[in-house]
Design a protein around this motif. Structure first.
Motif, short mmCIF file in Angstrom:
data_model
loop_
_atom_site.label_atom_id
_atom_site.label_comp_id
_atom_site.label_asym_id
_atom_site.label_seq_id
_atom_site.Cartn_x
_atom_site.Cartn_y
_atom_site.Cartn_z
N ASP A 68 4.62 0.98 -2.65
CA ASP A 68 5.59 2.00 -2.27
C ASP A 68 7.00 1.42 -2.21
OD1 ASP A 68 6.17 4.76 -1.18
OD2 ASP A 68 6.83 3.56 0.52
N ALA A 69 7.11 0.20 -1.63
CA ALA A 69 8.42 -0.44 -1.51
C ALA A 69 9.03 -0.74 -2.88
CB ALA A 69 8.29 -1.73 -0.69
N TYR A 91 1.56 -0.54 0.72
CA TYR A 91 2.89 -0.72 1.29
C TYR A 91 3.83 -1.40 0.28
CZ TYR A 91 6.58 -2.33 4.44
OH TYR A 91 7.80 -2.58 5.03
N ASN A 92 3.33 -2.46 -0.35
CA ASN A 92 4.15 -3.19 -1.33
C ASN A 92 4.44 -2.33 -2.56
OD1 ASN A 92 4.22 -5.51 0.25
ND2 ASN A 92 2.35 -6.34 -0.65
N PHE A 113 -4.07 -1.48 2.57
CA PHE A 113 -2.82 -0.96 3.14
C PHE A 113 -1.64 -1.83 2.71
CE2 PHE A 113 0.46 -1.00 6.43
CZ PHE A 113 0.76 0.35 6.52
N ALA A 114 -1.83 -3.15 2.70
CA ALA A 114 -0.75 -4.05 2.29
C ALA A 114 -0.35 -3.79 0.84
CB ALA A 114 -1.19 -5.50 2.47
#
Length: 378
Positions: A145-146, A142-143, A138-139
């Motif tokens: 996508d950012a 998330y990174n 997930f991390a």
């Protein structure tokens, strides 16, 4: 996959779990122990029933001032149960023994201790490792996508995309090993449900069939039949057979120029059907990007066919997801001509075509895409 129709959610059904059994008789069981920092709180004994039905509260007691509790219950079958306090603390267990002891600390979940239930001990250890791997994945997502939204460095994005693929494989390998080594039908059923989050349906089907054959458990047999029906339905939805010529595609690029699939003859082409509004498509895009970067110098390319109806949204997604290959769309969404030509029932969907225009394979996603291309170009 997002479909034109709302397809019944196998994942939703299986993650609600089912009571599984090794025999038809069931029997009495006692679950007792000590829960620290929950003195005088109400404790519920609940069953998470087979078939995705609502959780059933079977009994409730008040934890005594020393933190002790005890439930006695007659079960119809081996299944999944839950101890839950009024303050959202919960413990999932399997009734694979008639005397199970579970102790925990509301303030420190890692002190969870089990005696008398191999299935529960295995489930607890599995969930501890699964959550670690899932959190790491997930991390990364998330990174990634950012960075994509911020138009970050291509090298960093590529590295994160590679990390994503590796972590998904690591997670899936862990789930597969856990299933193949398990003996508790309830544990296997629970784990198969989690596996559906990241594994291809065909892989889950193979594992379910293996588990059903090994345990002879009715819920696992029914689970395998359910997945098999879904796989067969997906297979029938696509008449595209390996060795046949891929239907021609003629569609505009972002500048209005007509591009044809046949114009790419001489190359291996992954025809990738997707859309900016399709969440599963966007989640799969990093995997396609990784495949393109790995094999673009081996006579391989991707042809993106978008089922968008908004040009701005389409091109923004192309830019954000770093889809650096030919992109076509007639901006007709499900009314696009390719939907009928390729009998597309849902996206993401793809077709791998050889340099002569013949179909090699369809529905290549995740690690399957990477492995297929690696074998092709080795």
């Amino acid at each position: 996959m997002l479909s034109k129709l709302i397809i019944s959610g196998i994942l939703g059904c299986t993650l609600l779990l089912a009571g599984c059994k090794t025999n038809e008789s069931g029997g009495n069981f006692t679950v007792s122990g000590n829960i620290k920092n929950a003195e005088n709180q109400k404790l519920l004994l609940q069953e998470i029933p087979y078939g995705g039905k609502a959780i059933i509260t079977l009994d409730s007691i008040t934890i005594d001032k020393e933190g002790n509790y005890e439930f006695k219950f007659i079960a119809r079958q081996e299944g999944i149960y839950r101890l839950a306090t009024e303050k959202e603390f919960e413990i999932i267990f399997i009734n694979d023994d008639d005397n199970i002891k579970i102790s925990a600390d509301v303030a420190n979940y890692s002190t969870y201790a089990v005696k008398g239930s191999d299935g529960t001990s295995s489930l607890f250890e599995f969930l501890k490792q699964y959550r670690q791997k899932d959190s790491s994945l997930f991390a990364t997502l998330y990174n990634l996508d950012a960075l994509q939204k911020q138009n970050g460095k291509d090298s960093t994005i590529f590295w994160l995309q590679k990390q994503k693929v590796e972590k998904i494989k690591n997670l899936n390998d862990f789930v597969e090993t856990s299933i193949t080594s398990a003996t508790s039908p309830a544990f296997i059923y629970y784990t198969l449900g989690l596996g559906l989050r990241s594994m291809e349906a065909a892989k889950i089907l193979a594992l379910a069939k293996m588990a059903a054959e090994k345990t002879k458990a009715t819920p696992l047999i029914e689970f395998a039949n359910l997945i098999n029906a879904q796989v067969q339905a997906n297979t029938k939805a696509s008449p595209l057979n390996a060795g046949e010529m891929a239907p021609e595609i003629a569609m505009q690029d972002e500048n209005g120029k007509i591009i044809t699939l046949s114009s790419l003859k001489g190359k291996y082409v992954l025809v990738d059907f997707w859309a900016s509004w399709c969440g599963p498509c966007r989640a799969e895009n990093p995997n396609v990007v990784l495949a393109y970067e790995r094999f673009k110098n081996k006579n391989f390319t991707v042809l993106g066919i978008s089922l968008d109806d908004n040009k701005a949204d389409w091109l923004e997604a192309v830019n954000n997801d770093k889809l650096n290959w030919l992109q076509l769309s007639d901006l007709k969404k499900w009314e696009s001509s390719v939907v009928n030509t390729y009998q597309i029932e849902g996206i993401p969907f793809n077709v791998l075509v050889d340099p002569t225009g013949k179909i090699i394979a369809t529905e290549l996603r995740g690690q399957t895409l990477q492995e297929t291309l690696a074998n092709l170009f080795q």
